[in-house]
Scaffold this motif. Structure first.
Motif, PDB file in Angstrom:
ATOM      1  N   SER A  89      14.864  17.266  47.260  1.00 46.61           N
ATOM      2  CA  SER A  89      16.175  17.849  47.551  1.00 46.61           C
ATOM      3  C   SER A  89      17.041  17.988  46.294  1.00 46.61           C
ATOM      4  O   SER A  89      18.241  18.211  46.404  1.00 46.61           O
ATOM      5  N   MET A  90      16.445  17.879  45.126  1.00 46.37           N
ATOM      6  CA  MET A  90      17.213  17.911  43.884  1.00 46.37           C
ATOM      7  C   MET A  90      17.977  19.222  43.708  1.00 46.37           C
ATOM      8  O   MET A  90      19.132  19.228  43.299  1.00 46.37           O
ATOM      9  N   ALA A  91      17.341  20.341  44.028  1.00 49.32           N
ATOM     10  CA  ALA A  91      18.020  21.633  43.888  1.00 49.32           C
ATOM     11  C   ALA A  91      19.184  21.745  44.866  1.00 49.32           C
ATOM     12  O   ALA A  91      20.239  22.281  44.522  1.00 49.32           O
ATOM     13  N   ALA A  92      19.013  21.235  46.080  1.00 46.87           N
ATOM     14  CA  ALA A  92      20.091  21.292  47.065  1.00 46.87           C
ATOM     15  C   ALA A  92      21.277  20.430  46.635  1.00 46.87           C
ATOM     16  O   ALA A  92      22.436  20.851  46.747  1.00 46.87           O
ATOM     17  N   ILE A  93      20.990  19.248  46.127  1.00 49.36           N
ATOM     18  CA  ILE A  93      22.066  18.359  45.669  1.00 49.36           C
ATOM     19  C   ILE A  93      22.791  18.984  44.475  1.00 49.36           C
ATOM     20  O   ILE A  93      24.018  18.995  44.415  1.00 49.36           O
ATOM     21  N   SER A  94      22.022  19.514  43.538  1.00 49.38           N
ATOM     22  CA  SER A  94      22.623  20.163  42.364  1.00 49.38           C
ATOM     23  C   SER A  94      23.457  21.370  42.783  1.00 49.38           C
ATOM     24  O   SER A  94      24.546  21.595  42.254  1.00 49.38           O
TER      25      SER A  94
END
Length: 191
Positions: free
Chosen positions: A100-105
């Motif tokens: 979920s790194m892209a969503a959090i970023s």
């Protein structure tokens, strides 16, 4: 961007931004590139309606339209730069890649960049970003075979969005912004 959703070796962020030696310099380079692209995008988008519909003077264009072009370009650049920097920051804090790194970023980039825009434009931008987020989530789910991918599905989405907009234009015109009402009147005519 699909490379960002796959786990990588944590030794370096070079796989995410091979053109730059550090995360901050890479995020800065992204900010500049997207800011310049934003100028190319927003200049005609703001200038043409101001010249055609408002027929204002050069002084109006410099005092009102130019700051709007700059503000919107800074918004885009900030979103892209913060998104890039946040990915590297999350990788360093957590110590590993997250699915979920892209969503959090994206969440943090949207949150910080939306504060740059005028309050009157924030709801429009939020709706645009929501639309983009739904599209990304749908395509990610389709790539993982969780949902079907419809051929020409964007046409269906366009038809639904247009019907909602025209419903409000016909039945509740006060709920739309005055410039949207004016634009629809120009193309469609009065109710």
């Amino acid at each position: 961007m699909t490379i960002l959703s796959k786990p990588h070796d944590l030794q370096s962020c070079q796989k995410f931004h091979p053109w730059g030696k550090t995360c901050s310099s890479s995020a800065s380079q992204i900010w500049i590139a997207v800011f310049l692209a934003g100028l190319k995008l927003y200049a005609p988008l703001f200038l043409v309606p101001a010249l055609i519909f408002k027929r204002k003077s050069i002084q109006f264009l410099v005092q009102r339209t130019l700051p709007e072009i700059l503000r919107s370009s800074v918004f885009l650049g900030t979103y892209a730069g913060v998104f890039s920097g946040a990915i590297c920051l999350i990788r360093r804090i957590v110590g590993k890649d997250l699915k979920s790194m892209a969503a959090i970023s994206g969440f943090f980039a949207g949150l910080l960049s939306i504060l740059i825009e005028k309050k009157s434009r924030r709801s429009e931008l939020a709706l645009y970003c929501l639309n983009q987020a739904i599209e990304v989530v749908w395509k990610m789910a389709a790539a993982r075979k969780l949902v079907p991918l419809f051929k020409n599905g964007e046409v269906l989405v366009y038809m639904i969005a247009s019907s909602i907009l025209l419903y409000f234009y016909q039945n509740e015109p006060d709920s739309l912004r005055s410039n949207m009402n004016g634009l629809l009147k120009f193309f469609i005519g009065k109710n």
